[in-house]
Design a protein around this motif. Structure first.
Motif, PDB file in Angstrom:
ATOM      1  N   VAL A  82       0.903  -1.157  -0.111  1.00 46.06           N
ATOM      2  CA  VAL A  82       0.086   0.056   0.128  1.00 46.06           C
ATOM      3  C   VAL A  82       0.929   1.099  -0.003  1.00 46.06           C
ATOM      4  O   VAL A  82       1.673   1.398   1.005  1.00 46.06           O
TER       5      VAL A  82
ATOM      6  N   CYS B 210       2.329   2.941  -3.683  1.00 47.66           N
ATOM      7  CA  CYS B 210       3.178   2.443  -4.513  1.00 47.66           C
ATOM      8  C   CYS B 210       4.153   3.509  -5.202  1.00 47.66           C
ATOM      9  O   CYS B 210       3.800   3.729  -6.423  1.00 47.66           O
ATOM     10  N   GLY B 211       5.024   3.932  -4.615  1.00 43.82           N
ATOM     11  CA  GLY B 211       6.012   4.875  -5.131  1.00 43.82           C
ATOM     12  C   GLY B 211       7.174   4.325  -5.349  1.00 43.82           C
ATOM     13  O   GLY B 211       7.303   3.091  -5.835  1.00 43.82           O
ATOM     14  N   ARG B 212       8.322   5.122  -4.863  1.00 44.84           N
ATOM     15  CA  ARG B 212       9.773   4.581  -5.050  1.00 44.84           C
ATOM     16  C   ARG B 212       9.809   3.024  -4.452  1.00 44.84           C
ATOM     17  O   ARG B 212      10.508   2.373  -5.153  1.00 44.84           O
TER      18      ARG B 212
ATOM     19  N   ARG C 210      -2.553   5.905  -3.664  1.00 46.62           N
ATOM     20  CA  ARG C 210      -3.652   6.983  -3.750  1.00 46.62           C
ATOM     21  C   ARG C 210      -4.087   7.148  -4.953  1.00 46.62           C
ATOM     22  O   ARG C 210      -5.329   7.317  -5.373  1.00 46.62           O
ATOM     23  N   ARG C 211      -3.391   6.852  -6.092  1.00 45.90           N
ATOM     24  CA  ARG C 211      -3.633   7.020  -7.458  1.00 45.90           C
ATOM     25  C   ARG C 211      -3.639   5.651  -7.981  1.00 45.90           C
ATOM     26  O   ARG C 211      -2.565   4.902  -8.065  1.00 45.90           O
TER      27      ARG C 211
ATOM     28  N   SER D  41      -0.785   4.277 -10.242  1.00 43.53           N
ATOM     29  CA  SER D  41       0.640   3.821  -9.251  1.00 43.53           C
ATOM     30  C   SER D  41       0.588   2.490  -8.894  1.00 43.53           C
ATOM     31  O   SER D  41       1.213   1.578  -9.176  1.00 43.53           O
TER      32      SER D  41
ATOM     33  N   THR E 129       3.872   1.568   2.349  1.00 43.29           N
ATOM     34  CA  THR E 129       5.252   2.211   2.077  1.00 43.29           C
ATOM     35  C   THR E 129       4.518   3.872   1.257  1.00 43.29           C
ATOM     36  O   THR E 129       4.977   4.082   0.380  1.00 43.29           O
TER      37      THR E 129
ATOM     38  N   ASP F  62       6.001   8.904   5.198  1.00 45.20           N
ATOM     39  CA  ASP F  62       5.979   8.385   6.595  1.00 45.20           C
ATOM     40  C   ASP F  62       4.566   9.604   7.456  1.00 45.20           C
ATOM     41  O   ASP F  62       4.257   8.598   8.204  1.00 45.20           O
TER      42      ASP F  62
ATOM     43  N   VAL G  17       1.617   9.779   6.591  1.00 45.94           N
ATOM     44  CA  VAL G  17       0.517   8.903   6.483  1.00 45.94           C
ATOM     45  C   VAL G  17       0.191   7.300   6.818  1.00 45.94           C
ATOM     46  O   VAL G  17      -0.594   6.938   6.610  1.00 45.94           O
TER      47      VAL G  17
ATOM     48  N   THR H  56      -3.058   5.356   7.424  1.00 41.24           N
ATOM     49  CA  THR H  56      -3.308   4.351   6.467  1.00 41.24           C
ATOM     50  C   THR H  56      -3.464   3.061   7.199  1.00 41.24           C
ATOM     51  O   THR H  56      -4.608   2.208   6.773  1.00 41.24           O
TER      52      THR H  56
ATOM     53  N   SER I 281       9.863   3.257   6.934  1.00 37.57           N
ATOM     54  CA  SER I 281      10.343   4.337   7.510  1.00 37.57           C
ATOM     55  C   SER I 281      11.787   4.069   8.417  1.00 37.57           C
ATOM     56  O   SER I 281      11.890   3.214   9.130  1.00 37.57           O
ATOM     57  N   GLY I 282      12.553   4.988   7.921  1.00 40.27           N
ATOM     58  CA  GLY I 282      13.834   4.842   8.754  1.00 40.27           C
ATOM     59  C   GLY I 282      13.967   5.515  10.344  1.00 40.27           C
ATOM     60  O   GLY I 282      14.566   5.424  11.055  1.00 40.27           O
TER      61      GLY I 282
ATOM     62  N   HIS J 246      13.931  -0.957   7.219  1.00 41.61           N
ATOM     63  CA  HIS J 246      14.397   0.020   6.645  1.00 41.61           C
ATOM     64  C   HIS J 246      15.720  -0.247   5.699  1.00 41.61           C
ATOM     65  O   HIS J 246      16.686  -0.519   6.074  1.00 41.61           O
TER      66      HIS J 246
ATOM     67  N   GLN K  80      19.290   2.650   1.657  1.00 42.56           N
ATOM     68  CA  GLN K  80      19.437   3.071   0.301  1.00 42.56           C
ATOM     69  C   GLN K  80      18.707   4.294  -0.191  1.00 42.56           C
ATOM     70  O   GLN K  80      17.834   4.623   0.499  1.00 42.56           O
TER      71      GLN K  80
ATOM     72  N   ARG L 253      11.296   4.880  -9.247  1.00 37.89           N
ATOM     73  CA  ARG L 253      10.515   3.807  -9.035  1.00 37.89           C
ATOM     74  C   ARG L 253      10.730   2.527  -9.756  1.00 37.89           C
ATOM     75  O   ARG L 253      10.567   1.503  -9.516  1.00 37.89           O
TER      76      ARG L 253
HETATM   77  N1  LIG Z   1      13.069   7.094  -1.078  1.00 32.39           N
HETATM   78  C1  LIG Z   1      13.906   6.574  -0.411  1.00 32.39           C
HETATM   79  O1  LIG Z   1      15.378   6.823  -0.673  1.00 32.39           O
HETATM   80  C2  LIG Z   1      13.741   5.758   0.889  1.00 32.39           C
HETATM   81  C3  LIG Z   1      14.659   5.059   1.397  1.00 32.39           C
HETATM   82  C4  LIG Z   1      14.430   4.001   2.400  1.00 32.39           C
HETATM   83  C5  LIG Z   1      13.154   4.355   3.159  1.00 32.39           C
HETATM   84  N2  LIG Z   1      12.109   5.157   2.445  1.00 32.39           N
HETATM   85  C6  LIG Z   1      10.721   5.006   3.276  1.00 32.39           C
HETATM   86  O2  LIG Z   1      10.003   4.281   2.113  1.00 32.39           O
HETATM   87  C7  LIG Z   1       8.643   4.626   2.331  1.00 32.39           C
HETATM   88  C8  LIG Z   1       8.059   5.267   1.044  1.00 32.39           C
HETATM   89  O3  LIG Z   1       8.929   6.285   0.601  1.00 32.39           O
HETATM   90  P1  LIG Z   1       8.875   6.777  -1.047  1.00 32.39           P
HETATM   91  O4  LIG Z   1      10.325   7.373  -0.999  1.00 32.39           O
HETATM   92  O5  LIG Z   1       8.897   5.396  -1.873  1.00 32.39           O
HETATM   93  O6  LIG Z   1       7.843   7.735  -1.283  1.00 32.39           O
HETATM   94  P2  LIG Z   1       7.020   8.086  -2.610  1.00 32.39           P
HETATM   95  O7  LIG Z   1       8.080   7.791  -3.788  1.00 32.39           O
HETATM   96  O8  LIG Z   1       6.601   9.387  -2.428  1.00 32.39           O
HETATM   97  O9  LIG Z   1       5.932   6.939  -2.634  1.00 32.39           O
HETATM   98  C9  LIG Z   1       4.852   7.002  -1.545  1.00 32.39           C
HETATM   99  C10 LIG Z   1       3.738   6.553  -2.526  1.00 32.39           C
HETATM  100  O10 LIG Z   1       2.681   6.515  -1.519  1.00 32.39           O
HETATM  101  C11 LIG Z   1       1.480   6.933  -2.168  1.00 32.39           C
HETATM  102  N3  LIG Z   1       0.635   7.585  -1.135  1.00 32.39           N
HETATM  103  C12 LIG Z   1       0.452   8.747  -0.591  1.00 32.39           C
HETATM  104  N4  LIG Z   1      -0.608   9.173   0.238  1.00 32.39           N
HETATM  105  C13 LIG Z   1      -1.122   7.861   0.190  1.00 32.39           C
HETATM  106  C14 LIG Z   1      -2.326   7.278   1.020  1.00 32.39           C
HETATM  107  N5  LIG Z   1      -2.811   8.096   1.837  1.00 32.39           N
HETATM  108  N6  LIG Z   1      -2.589   6.202   0.704  1.00 32.39           N
HETATM  109  C15 LIG Z   1      -1.959   5.286  -0.198  1.00 32.39           C
HETATM  110  N7  LIG Z   1      -1.148   5.537  -0.762  1.00 32.39           N
HETATM  111  C16 LIG Z   1      -0.287   6.970  -0.540  1.00 32.39           C
HETATM  112  C17 LIG Z   1       1.849   7.912  -3.256  1.00 32.39           C
HETATM  113  O11 LIG Z   1       0.911   8.040  -4.115  1.00 32.39           O
HETATM  114  P3  LIG Z   1       0.576   7.992  -5.530  1.00 32.39           P
HETATM  115  O12 LIG Z   1      -0.499   6.813  -5.728  1.00 32.39           O
HETATM  116  O13 LIG Z   1      -0.065   9.362  -5.847  1.00 32.39           O
HETATM  117  O14 LIG Z   1       1.676   7.597  -6.511  1.00 32.39           O
HETATM  118  C18 LIG Z   1       3.310   7.532  -3.431  1.00 32.39           C
HETATM  119  O15 LIG Z   1       3.323   6.853  -4.763  1.00 32.39           O
HETATM  120  C19 LIG Z   1       8.635   6.010   3.498  1.00 32.39           C
HETATM  121  O16 LIG Z   1       8.230   5.679   4.809  1.00 32.39           O
HETATM  122  C20 LIG Z   1      10.017   6.407   3.506  1.00 32.39           C
HETATM  123  O17 LIG Z   1      10.546   7.020   4.506  1.00 32.39           O
HETATM  124  C21 LIG Z   1      12.367   5.751   1.327  1.00 32.39           C
END
Ligand SMILES: NC(=O)c1ccc[n+]([C@@H]2O[C@H](COP(=O)([O-])OP(=O)(O)OC[C@H]3O[C@@H](n4cnc5c(N)ncnc54)[C@H](OP(=O)(O)O)[C@@H]3O)[C@@H](O)[C@H]2O)c1
Length: 290
Positions: A8, A10-12, A34-35, A38, A69, A72, A74, A78, A98-99, A120, A123, A128
């Motif tokens: 749940v 679906c971002g990066r 959310r979308r 995705s 995922t 953080d 929400v 969620t 989340s870290g 966590h 990286q 995506r």
């Molecule tokens: N990026 C990093 O380098 C990294 C590294 C380690 C850990 N993390 C952790 O991994 C988690 C995700 O990070 P990310 O970088 O992948 O973020 P991200 O790319 O922004 O992806 C988050 C996804 O969640 C969707 N979303 C937003 N609000 C939502 C909701 N209320 N319900 C369902 N989906 C929702 C978004 O929507 P859409 O559907 O609009 O696309 C988006 O695709 C976080 O906890 C972050 O701290 C990130």
């Protein structure tokens, strides 16, 4: 047979987890975001194009492992929403990535009979889709209920990462460590590049000139530890060199001088613990760097 999983958010990170868990034999149960597009893209990427759902609780309902995922901010709401709509199976493992945040923000899932934890991946996920497996060869911090930790460790290992267990109460400092090592290294290098360019070296070559020194220092820290890896004027108690730096940087930028002095003050105790800096020289250096 490997467990089934839902994603749940679906971002990066969520998309990469979906793809590489499926690649490691885990069974995709559902994707939601959310979308809808995705969720659809992530399901496609995981080789399960029909497994996307408009509602997160429908995606999660049958999964052995639920990965939340979202950003953080929400994750907790969620999780609560999915739990309230009956989307969490009794005995399922619910993880976030989340870290910074502890697994306890998933309390709503625990109340609903799930095991909760976090995994966590240390990286930076900038996109995506990656040409390679972004989990391969990295460290992954895991914490939470014993059963969730067990599953998170297995998942991390199957993704090609090396899991390590951290204290739930230590997550903020764990995350601060990662920020210091990664983000503040960037800041430090930006200052070093600025100083190198100000010396007259071509700006575009500044990092290339410094890089072998940086890599050698990292290697020394790895083999010797931080204190013994320390070289240079503070480790030697070379007051004249430090005074010359202060004068030259002071002419260049008051902000950079502040930074140089702050880093210098933090370096003095390291030099003392290395044993190469006398108490008198340390005191004098701290006065100069005040
Ligand atoms: N990026 C990093 O380098 C990294 C590294 C380690 C850990 N993390 C952790 O991994 C988690 C995700 O990070 P990310 O970088 O992948 O973020 P991200 O790319 O922004 O992806 C988050 C996804 O969640 C969707 N979303 C937003 N609000 C939502 C909701 N209320 N319900 C369902 N989906 C929702 C978004 O929507 P859409 O559907 O609009 O696309 C988006 O695709 C976080 O906890 C972050 O701290 C990130």
């Amino acid at each position: 047979m490997k467990p089934s999983f839902a994603v749940v958010g679906c971002g990066r990170v969520g998309s990469a987890l979906g793809r590489h868990l499926a690649g490691a034999g885990y069974r995709p149960a559902g994707f939601s975001s959310r979308r809808p597009e995705s969720a659809r893209d992530a399901a496609m990427l995981a080789g399960a194009p029909d497994k996307w759902f408009a509602e997160p609780w429908d995606a999660a309902r049958t999964a052995d492992i639920l990965l939340i995922t979202t950003p953080d901010g929400v994750i907790a709401e969620t999780c609560r929403e999915i739990a309230e709509k009956g989307g969490i199976r009794n005995g399922a493992v619910v993880l976030h990535c989340s870290g910074m945040l502890p697994s306890t923000i998933l309390a709503a899932a625990a109340d609903g009979g799930a095991w909760i934890g976090s995994m966590h991946p240390l990286q930076s996920f900038a996109a995506r889709q990656h040409p390679d497996n972004p989990f391969a060869g990295i460290m992954a911090a895991v914490e939470g209920d014993a059963a969730a930790v067990e599953v998170a460790r297995m998942m991390a290992t199957d993704l090609g990462s090396t899991p390590f267990v951290i204290q739930t109460g230590g997550k903020t400092l764990y995350h601060a460590a990662a920020v210091a090592a990664s983000n503040y290294l960037v800041t430090l290098m930006a200052v070093a590049v600025e100083l190198m360019a100000a010396s007259g070296a071509p700006r575009q070559d500044a990092f290339r000139i410094l890089k072998p020194l940086v890599m050698g220092t990292l290697g020394n820290i790895e083999t010797l530890g931080a204190a013994d890896a320390l070289t240079g004027p503070i480790a030697r108690g070379d007051l004249d060199t430090v005074a010359a730096h202060i004068a030259a940087i002071g002419n260049l930028s008051p902000d950079m001088l502040k930074f140089y002095k702050q880093m210098g003050r933090a370096t003095v105790p390291l030099a003392r613990s290395k044993g190469t800096l006398s108490e008198t020289a340390a005191r004098r250096l701290l006065e100069m760097l005040a």
